[in-house]
Write a protein that holds these residues in place. Structure first.
Motif, PDB file in Angstrom:
ATOM      1  N   ILE A 117       3.524  -0.881   3.999  1.00 34.77           N
ATOM      2  CA  ILE A 117       2.663   0.310   3.985  1.00 34.77           C
ATOM      3  C   ILE A 117       3.617   1.496   3.934  1.00 34.77           C
ATOM      4  O   ILE A 117       4.334   1.780   4.904  1.00 34.77           O
ATOM      5  N   ILE A 165       5.835  -0.431   8.259  1.00 35.43           N
ATOM      6  CA  ILE A 165       5.098   0.835   8.154  1.00 35.43           C
ATOM      7  C   ILE A 165       6.146   1.937   8.042  1.00 35.43           C
ATOM      8  O   ILE A 165       6.870   2.221   9.003  1.00 35.43           O
ATOM      9  N   LEU A 182       0.866  -1.169   0.000  1.00 39.26           N
ATOM     10  CA  LEU A 182       0.000   0.000   0.000  1.00 39.26           C
ATOM     11  C   LEU A 182       0.903   1.219   0.000  1.00 39.26           C
ATOM     12  O   LEU A 182       1.665   1.442   0.946  1.00 39.26           O
ATOM     13  N   ILE A 232      -6.869  -0.020   7.732  1.00 42.02           N
ATOM     14  CA  ILE A 232      -6.226  -1.123   7.008  1.00 42.02           C
ATOM     15  C   ILE A 232      -6.281  -2.379   7.869  1.00 42.02           C
ATOM     16  O   ILE A 232      -5.884  -2.345   9.036  1.00 42.02           O
TER      17      ILE A 232
END
Ligand code: NAG
Length: 226
Positions: free
Chosen positions: A128, A151, A102, A115
């Motif tokens: 992400i 992340i 993503l 999410i």
């Protein structure tokens, strides 16, 4: 009045990084979805900075929704990029099977979760990268499977938790790596269950959170910092 020199020096430095205040990109157009868009393995879906809403809305406050309530379902190995998700998307984005990417996915106002990562297995890596989320009364990223989530350079403002490893799903060790993330005015950056073997690494995280990494002994039961 005299203050210890160290305090005077430390406070402004620690907060200086919070100068980055995110900002949802201006949409280039609006899309009203009647059903989720599926992004299959190996496929790249580039939204071109359009904003995606569900019409009728599938947002039912903190009521737990399902796959049918998402705006996007990214399947194992798929990539979703350059999209804005509107507040009518009850379940935001599902990453199904892990290993999805993503990139620059923004949420203007999170409904239930932004999410959810489901069914990933040990060794699977979900990325992400960039993007961000506003107004998540609880979780931004919910991790139910058993892989690793990276992340990177994500932004969160007004949130409960940026990431939470599932405390009630299948018992396994979940891993989260957080780097270059800014998280303001929220609860905790990550919540994990160390007794499951969960592991969190935070690098260059800029936050005003009191406990950036929170250990849980059970759902809702805090058990010290990790
Ligand atoms: C985290 O929670 C577990 C389970 O309750 C506990 O055994 C452990 O001591 C806690 N703290 C750390 C730092 O692991």
């Amino acid at each position: 009045m005299l203050f210890p020199l160290a305090l005077l020096a430390a406070a402004p430095t620690a907060l200086a990084c919070l100068g980055y205040t995110g900002g949802v990109p201006k949409p280039t157009g609006n899309v009203a979805l009647k059903a989720p868009i599926y992004v299959k393995a190996g496929q790249v879906y580039d939204g071109g900075w359009r904003k995606f809403d569900r019409n009728p809305s599938t947002c039912n406050g903190q009521g737990e929704g399902g796959e049918d309530d998402t705006a996007f379902v990214v399947e194992r190995g798929g990539t979703l990029r350059n999209v804005i998700i509107g507040k009518t998307a009850g379940e935001g984005v599902y990453c199904k099977g892990g290993g999805c990417n993503l990139e620059f996915v923004w949420f203007e106002d999170v409904c239930e979760d932004a999410i959810s990562i489901k069914d990933d297995r040990p060794g699977d890596v979900t990325n992400i990268i960039g993007g961000g989320a506003y107004h998540a009364s609880d979780k931004v990223i919910q991790h139910n499977g058993c892989g690793r989530v990276n992340i990177i350079n994500f932004y969160a403002e007004d949130y409960g938790k940026v990431y939470r490893s599932c405390g009630t799903c299948q018992k396994c060790a979940r891993e989260v790596y957080v780097e270059g993330v800014t998280a303001r005015k929220g609860g905790e950056v990550v919540g994990i269950t160390k007794s499951n073997g969960d592991k969190a690494t935070l690098v260059n995280v800029c936050t005003d959170a009191k406990t950036p990494c929170q250990n849980y002994s059970g759902p809702g039961k805090k058990d010290g910092a990790c």
